[in-house]
Scaffold this motif. Sequence first.
Motif, short mmCIF file in Angstrom:
data_model
loop_
_atom_site.label_atom_id
_atom_site.label_comp_id
_atom_site.label_asym_id
_atom_site.label_seq_id
_atom_site.Cartn_x
_atom_site.Cartn_y
_atom_site.Cartn_z
N ALA A 24 0.83 -1.20 0.00
CA ALA A 24 0.00 0.00 0.00
C ALA A 24 0.87 1.26 0.00
CB ALA A 24 -0.93 -0.01 1.21
N MET A 25 1.97 1.22 0.77
CA MET A 25 2.86 2.38 0.84
C MET A 25 3.51 2.63 -0.51
SD MET A 25 3.70 4.50 3.33
CE MET A 25 3.61 5.90 2.22
N ALA A 26 3.90 1.57 -1.19
CA ALA A 26 4.51 1.70 -2.52
C ALA A 26 3.52 2.31 -3.51
CB ALA A 26 4.99 0.35 -3.01
N VAL A 27 2.26 1.89 -3.43
CA VAL A 27 1.23 2.44 -4.33
C VAL A 27 1.05 3.93 -4.06
CG1 VAL A 27 -1.22 2.39 -4.88
CG2 VAL A 27 0.05 0.25 -4.64
N ALA A 28 0.97 4.32 -2.77
CA ALA A 28 0.76 5.72 -2.41
C ALA A 28 1.93 6.60 -2.85
CB ALA A 28 0.54 5.85 -0.90
N LEU A 29 3.16 6.13 -2.63
CA LEU A 29 4.33 6.93 -3.01
C LEU A 29 4.47 7.02 -4.53
CD1 LEU A 29 6.99 5.76 -0.38
CD2 LEU A 29 5.67 7.89 -0.42
N THR A 30 4.09 5.96 -5.23
CA THR A 30 4.13 6.01 -6.69
C THR A 30 3.13 7.04 -7.22
OG1 THR A 30 4.80 3.69 -6.83
CG2 THR A 30 3.85 4.68 -8.81
N ALA A 31 1.95 7.04 -6.64
CA ALA A 31 0.94 8.04 -7.04
C ALA A 31 1.44 9.45 -6.76
CB ALA A 31 -0.37 7.78 -6.31
N VAL A 123 -0.87 5.50 6.14
CA VAL A 123 -0.85 4.09 5.74
C VAL A 123 -0.23 3.19 6.82
CG1 VAL A 123 0.02 2.45 4.03
CG2 VAL A 123 -0.81 4.70 3.30
N LEU A 124 0.86 3.64 7.44
CA LEU A 124 1.58 2.79 8.40
C LEU A 124 1.23 3.06 9.85
CD1 LEU A 124 5.15 2.72 6.79
CD2 LEU A 124 3.20 1.20 6.39
N LEU A 310 -6.91 -0.82 5.81
CA LEU A 310 -5.76 -0.52 4.96
C LEU A 310 -6.22 -0.09 3.57
CD1 LEU A 310 -2.69 -0.48 4.67
CD2 LEU A 310 -2.79 -2.88 3.99
N VAL A 311 -7.25 -0.74 3.04
CA VAL A 311 -7.79 -0.36 1.73
C VAL A 311 -8.35 1.05 1.77
CG1 VAL A 311 -9.57 -0.86 0.03
CG2 VAL A 311 -8.24 -2.73 1.03
N THR A 312 -9.06 1.38 2.86
CA THR A 312 -9.62 2.73 3.00
C THR A 312 -8.51 3.77 3.04
OG1 THR A 312 -11.53 1.86 4.22
CG2 THR A 312 -11.04 4.21 4.45
#
Length: 524
Positions: A24-31, A123-124, A310-312
């Motif tokens: 999830a953290m990787a997805v958020a930072l990529t965005a 996220v964390l 976590l999805v939210t």
Amino acid sequence: MAVEWSQGAGAVHPAPGWPRALTAMAVALTALLVAFFPTFTSMVETWQRSETFAHGFLIVPIVAFLVFRLRHELASLQPRPCLLAVIPLVLITLMWVMGELVDVISVRQFAAVLMVPALVWLVLGGEITRRLQFPLAYLLFAVPFGEFMVEPMMIWTADFTVGAIRLTGVPVYRDGLFFDLPTGRWSVVAACSGVRYLIASVALGTLFAYLMYRSWTRRLIFVAIAILVPIVANWLRAYGIVMIGHLSDMRLAAGVDHLLYGWVFFGVVILLMFLIGALWREDHLSTGQNSGDKTPGTGVAEPAPRTGRLVTATALALLLTVSGPLYAGWMNHRDLGEVQGLGSGPLLVEGWQAASEADAEPWTPGYRNARASRGGLVVQEEAGHAVGLHIDYYRAQHRHGNMVGWANTLAGRHRDDWRQHSGGRTAVPGIDRQGDRVLLSGPDGRRVVAWRWYWVGGRLTTSGHEVKAREALSRLLGGRDDAALVVLYADYRNDPAEAEAALAQYAAQALPQALRLLDGVAGP
């Protein structure tokens, strides 16, 4: 197969929620990287262009190293998304939008970097964010910020250098940032300000303090020393270079070796600062000693939070990350309309008439990119001094150019024949804001005294920061970024007070009329 991270004689089993949390953290930072790619690119371009901020290339690797050092502590903690972090994330997003709408690059860059710890918190969770507070805060050193200190540090350096030379017994004549010795002329330029020494010292000193000390008192003291030492060292460097040049009859320290001596001296001073600071090192102590930190747990990790939370958190991270650039882009494509109603020619009031070409030549401020301008000279009907009023009106500044910015000064950065001198403040009866009083010298010995205000949101100010804040708030709420430069001016021969008496009489009548005119141009 179970994953074990060795730690001394034992082993640490990562908490069960880490794989999903890291995804999830990787997805958020990529965005974040994709949505704010132009902002991050602008930072990298500055690192490449300016030696002062070249250290920016090291910040992300250093942060990665600092996080790696904490891997065992982090592994024993359970990631738990914190939806409360949505609040700072929304505020930071609004901060970036306001910076984008009024084109303040440093605000955009700080906001983009601050989104990283906000996303980590979202996220964390809070406990992991607290463990990562220094690495996340250290990311701010990646923002190329601090050039506003160049001018004051140039003045401080010149003050110290000239004072020290006089104490040495060498005659010196000073004219601003230039000073003459019997053997030659010197000047303090931007490279001599010491800003690059200061920024490098603070970045290195902060990292050194974190790694070497456990007590916050020692850390703060060393960071304070890292700020003070390069400033004083730069003063001594400048004085030493001038004296070397003077004593060698300008054979030494006047060319390339000028910069070489400076960097060698700075390097020696900073090395001594670190060597002395290492005498009180505490890195041999455990993490919890003298710091108030809790020793990481080594027991069985708590159960992972439910996937829905976590999805939210991830969905909110994506939504808020992309919303800022989308809203700013939509706002910047709006048509804010043409500027109408400003008129042309001098602003006439009772007892004053338009000046003839023989009275004086109109002067124009060095500001550019205005959508409409109005100005001209007037004289008192009873043969008074010629004075002038100039108005530059700005709208849709993101598209046509900003009023407040480095490129715009009364002398004009694009003009080599005008010089600007400090002159203090001035007051006009009936006007609640004092104006900037600036003295200018131009070609053929011409001298001008100018009184300057900015008009924004229906009021006058002299603060560029207030102008940007009001423009940003108006644009954020769907309004325009209308602003104007208002300058009253007059030529003088020897003493500006000669012209300012007439200038004050005209200003008392003309400024209120100019404000009514600007309110009419702005419209509802």
